[in-house]
Scaffold this motif. Structure first.
Motif, PDB file in Angstrom:
ATOM      1  N   PRO A 142     112.806 121.564  18.527  1.00 41.54           N
ATOM      2  CA  PRO A 142     112.496 120.007  18.239  1.00 41.54           C
ATOM      3  C   PRO A 142     113.846 119.438  18.401  1.00 41.54           C
ATOM      4  CG  PRO A 142     111.447 121.022  16.576  1.00 41.54           C
ATOM      5  CD  PRO A 142     112.470 122.109  17.233  1.00 41.54           C
ATOM      6  N   ILE A 143     113.797 118.074  18.857  1.00 40.91           N
ATOM      7  CA  ILE A 143     114.917 117.016  19.123  1.00 40.91           C
ATOM      8  C   ILE A 143     115.311 116.921  17.621  1.00 40.91           C
ATOM      9  CG2 ILE A 143     115.720 114.973  20.092  1.00 40.91           C
ATOM     10  CD1 ILE A 143     114.188 115.713  22.692  1.00 40.91           C
ATOM     11  N   PRO A 144     116.458 116.723  17.174  1.00 43.88           N
ATOM     12  CA  PRO A 144     116.954 116.658  15.953  1.00 43.88           C
ATOM     13  C   PRO A 144     116.828 114.815  15.788  1.00 43.88           C
ATOM     14  CG  PRO A 144     118.937 117.253  16.942  1.00 43.88           C
ATOM     15  CD  PRO A 144     117.430 117.590  17.727  1.00 43.88           C
ATOM     16  N   PRO A 145     116.810 114.252  14.770  1.00 46.07           N
ATOM     17  CA  PRO A 145     117.146 112.758  14.681  1.00 46.07           C
ATOM     18  C   PRO A 145     118.373 112.299  15.335  1.00 46.07           C
ATOM     19  CG  PRO A 145     116.521 113.715  12.341  1.00 46.07           C
ATOM     20  CD  PRO A 145     116.651 114.823  13.230  1.00 46.07           C
ATOM     21  N   SER A 146     118.319 111.306  16.176  1.00 46.59           N
ATOM     22  CA  SER A 146     119.468 111.139  17.194  1.00 46.59           C
ATOM     23  C   SER A 146     119.891 109.602  16.819  1.00 46.59           C
ATOM     24  CB  SER A 146     118.930 111.194  18.390  1.00 46.59           C
ATOM     25  OG  SER A 146     118.394 112.765  18.605  1.00 46.59           O
ATOM     26  N   SER A 147     119.894 108.952  15.936  1.00 46.74           N
ATOM     27  CA  SER A 147     120.399 107.792  15.629  1.00 46.74           C
ATOM     28  C   SER A 147     121.992 107.659  15.930  1.00 46.74           C
ATOM     29  CB  SER A 147     120.232 107.263  14.228  1.00 46.74           C
ATOM     30  OG  SER A 147     120.560 105.866  13.930  1.00 46.74           O
ATOM     31  N   GLY A 148     122.506 106.902  16.622  1.00 47.68           N
ATOM     32  CA  GLY A 148     123.676 106.724  16.907  1.00 47.68           C
ATOM     33  C   GLY A 148     124.269 107.481  18.150  1.00 47.68           C
ATOM     34  N   MET A 149     123.328 108.208  18.942  1.00 45.16           N
ATOM     35  CA  MET A 149     123.558 108.961  20.043  1.00 45.16           C
ATOM     36  C   MET A 149     123.246 107.997  21.154  1.00 45.16           C
ATOM     37  SD  MET A 149     124.595 111.930  19.254  1.00 45.16           S
ATOM     38  CE  MET A 149     125.555 111.045  17.949  1.00 45.16           C
ATOM     39  N   ARG A 150     123.747 107.794  22.442  1.00 42.09           N
ATOM     40  CA  ARG A 150     123.722 107.212  23.496  1.00 42.09           C
ATOM     41  C   ARG A 150     123.733 107.762  24.772  1.00 42.09           C
ATOM     42  NH1 ARG A 150     127.204 105.225  20.051  1.00 42.09           N
ATOM     43  NH2 ARG A 150     129.207 105.480  21.393  1.00 42.09           N
ATOM     44  N   LEU A 151     122.627 107.877  25.594  1.00 41.18           N
ATOM     45  CA  LEU A 151     122.496 108.544  26.922  1.00 41.18           C
ATOM     46  C   LEU A 151     122.388 107.401  27.881  1.00 41.18           C
ATOM     47  CD1 LEU A 151     120.283 111.703  27.205  1.00 41.18           C
ATOM     48  CD2 LEU A 151     120.216 109.494  28.768  1.00 41.18           C
ATOM     49  N   LEU A 152     122.946 107.740  29.073  1.00 37.87           N
ATOM     50  CA  LEU A 152     123.014 107.057  30.178  1.00 37.87           C
ATOM     51  C   LEU A 152     122.324 107.788  31.539  1.00 37.87           C
ATOM     52  CD1 LEU A 152     123.289 104.087  31.688  1.00 37.87           C
ATOM     53  CD2 LEU A 152     125.703 104.695  31.979  1.00 37.87           C
ATOM     54  N   MET A 193     113.928 111.542  28.160  1.00 37.73           N
ATOM     55  CA  MET A 193     114.455 110.227  27.761  1.00 37.73           C
ATOM     56  C   MET A 193     113.400 109.610  26.777  1.00 37.73           C
ATOM     57  SD  MET A 193     116.168 108.443  31.048  1.00 37.73           S
ATOM     58  CE  MET A 193     114.689 108.552  32.230  1.00 37.73           C
ATOM     59  N   ALA A 194     112.164 109.835  26.995  1.00 37.68           N
ATOM     60  CA  ALA A 194     111.348 109.160  25.904  1.00 37.68           C
ATOM     61  C   ALA A 194     111.497 109.853  24.375  1.00 37.68           C
ATOM     62  CB  ALA A 194     109.956 109.355  26.451  1.00 37.68           C
ATOM     63  N   ALA A 195     111.663 111.399  24.610  1.00 38.82           N
ATOM     64  CA  ALA A 195     111.756 111.863  23.389  1.00 38.82           C
ATOM     65  C   ALA A 195     112.866 111.522  22.594  1.00 38.82           C
ATOM     66  CB  ALA A 195     111.909 113.605  23.583  1.00 38.82           C
ATOM     67  N   TYR A 196     114.121 111.401  23.079  1.00 35.25           N
ATOM     68  CA  TYR A 196     115.371 111.055  22.478  1.00 35.25           C
ATOM     69  C   TYR A 196     115.301 109.417  22.044  1.00 35.25           C
ATOM     70  CZ  TYR A 196     118.176 115.089  23.430  1.00 35.25           C
ATOM     71  OH  TYR A 196     118.933 116.212  23.401  1.00 35.25           O
ATOM     72  N   SER A 197     114.819 108.888  22.959  1.00 35.74           N
ATOM     73  CA  SER A 197     114.341 107.547  22.184  1.00 35.74           C
ATOM     74  C   SER A 197     113.585 107.299  20.954  1.00 35.74           C
ATOM     75  CB  SER A 197     113.865 106.564  23.314  1.00 35.74           C
ATOM     76  OG  SER A 197     113.527 105.236  22.915  1.00 35.74           O
ATOM     77  N   ALA A 198     112.372 108.102  21.200  1.00 35.36           N
ATOM     78  CA  ALA A 198     111.672 108.106  19.925  1.00 35.36           C
ATOM     79  C   ALA A 198     112.286 108.828  18.655  1.00 35.36           C
ATOM     80  CB  ALA A 198     110.448 109.034  20.054  1.00 35.36           C
ATOM     81  N   ALA A 199     113.424 109.895  18.966  1.00 36.55           N
ATOM     82  CA  ALA A 199     114.228 110.458  17.832  1.00 36.55           C
ATOM     83  C   ALA A 199     115.397 109.382  17.413  1.00 36.55           C
ATOM     84  CB  ALA A 199     114.739 111.428  18.432  1.00 36.55           C
ATOM     85  N   GLY A 200     115.314 108.199  17.968  1.00 38.74           N
ATOM     86  CA  GLY A 200     116.203 107.138  17.348  1.00 38.74           C
ATOM     87  C   GLY A 200     117.765 106.893  18.332  1.00 38.74           C
ATOM     88  N   ALA A 201     117.733 107.889  19.372  1.00 41.81           N
ATOM     89  CA  ALA A 201     118.783 107.471  20.424  1.00 41.81           C
ATOM     90  C   ALA A 201     118.604 106.271  20.979  1.00 41.81           C
ATOM     91  CB  ALA A 201     119.011 108.591  21.244  1.00 41.81           C
TER      92      ALA A 201
END
Length: 305
Positions: free
Chosen positions: A8-18, A35-43
């Protein structure tokens, strides 16, 4: 069959992806679930679209006579893009270039001199450098040298992404566009990973479902040294992001691009249970990393957490 490895994708607050894409709809057919998965994880995720898709064809017969689309396709596609971004939970930026179109014929017609593909690399890279310095992503994603597939705008998207990856970190370049920012990791999308298509083909056969990939797989297996699509750059898949739970978001985002996507077409040929059992990932090639990481990866932010 061996069960897929799901991390699973870990909590990703503070991560930024372009993610850099050529046209509106490319973000939904390449990497949308990730992208939807990382966004849901807080990125925080931004899609940068290089062109407005002004020269796209209306590919969905259901809207083929839609007067608005024929009168103002660029305007319609802007609305479609906004809807898709909302479905995926991502932010969106237009880089402002003009669609080059896909030249066809023999000989190929000349491109419009003002189109994206023919812009000088230095000036075409500038808007992306500005965005990188403002957003400060740790991860940057685009296409391989062949553009994922050989459309002039996809190839140019690759070129400006690689150039911006280097230039954004260099204080001597584009000094007027903000403080330098060094992106930590550069990836190429592998939406056309041949192994993915072959595995899904055999998964459908095993499930008693007609495979749309049968002919292509047979040709590839008859000539194993040939490329599956003939134009996919042979980069190794280094990183697989398990994001099956968000394939439904991907499909809805694709359908939001209603002028471009046939709801009965290629993108929807594989049933969701086949994806879940045989290929629950989206695939990437790590091209450069400024942080230590070990391969294979299951997280685009590996080494950054």
């Amino acid at each position: 069959m061996e069960e897929p490895r799901i991390v699973p994708i870990p909590p990703s607050s503070g991560m930024r992806l372009l993610a850099v894409h050529a046209h509106p709809d490319d973000e939904s057919s390449k990497g949308a679930a990730m992208m939807a998965a990382y966004s849901a994880a807080g990125a925080q995720v931004i899609v940068a679209t290089c062109t407005g898709g002004e020269l796209g064809d209306i590919l969905n017969a259901a809207v083929g006579e839609l007067a608005h689309a024929h009168r103002d396709l660029a305007g319609v596609r802007r609305g479609e893009m906004a809807e898709a971004a909302d479905i995926l939970g991502v932010e969106h930026r237009w880089l402002g270039f003009v669609d080059s179109g896909l030249p066809e014929g023999d000989p190929l017609p000349a491109l419009d001199p003002l189109c994206f593909a023919l812009q000088p690399l230095e000036s075409a890279t500038a808007p992306l450098v500005k965005l990188i310095r403002e957003f400060r992503p740790q991860v940057l994603i685009s296409y391989d040298e062949n553009g994922g597939y050989p459309h002039p705008d996809h190839i140019m998207s690759h070129k400006i992404t690689v150039e911006a990856y280097k230039a954004a970190a260099d204080p001597a370049r584009y000094p007027e566009l903000g403080e330098p920012w060094s992106v930590s990791k550069l990836y190429y999308d592998r939406a056309f990973n041949p192994e993915r298509f072959r595995t899904l083909h055999y998964g459908m056969v095993e499930s008693g479902i007609e495979s749309p990939y049968a002919e292509r797989v047979a040709e590839w297996e008859a000539k194993p040294d040939a490329e599956f699509f003939g134009w996919v750059s042979p980069h190794e898949t280094t990183t697989q992001v398990a994001c099956f739970e968000y394939f439904e978001h991907r499909d809805r985002a694709l359908l939001a691009h209603r002028t471009q996507i046939d709801p009965t077409g290629f993108f929807f040929a594989v049933p969701s249970d086949v994806y879940a059992r045989y290929w629950p990932w989206e695939d990437y090639s790590l091209i450069d990393s400024k942080v230590p990481t070990s391969l294979p990866e299951d997280d685009l932010f590996a080494g950054l957490r």
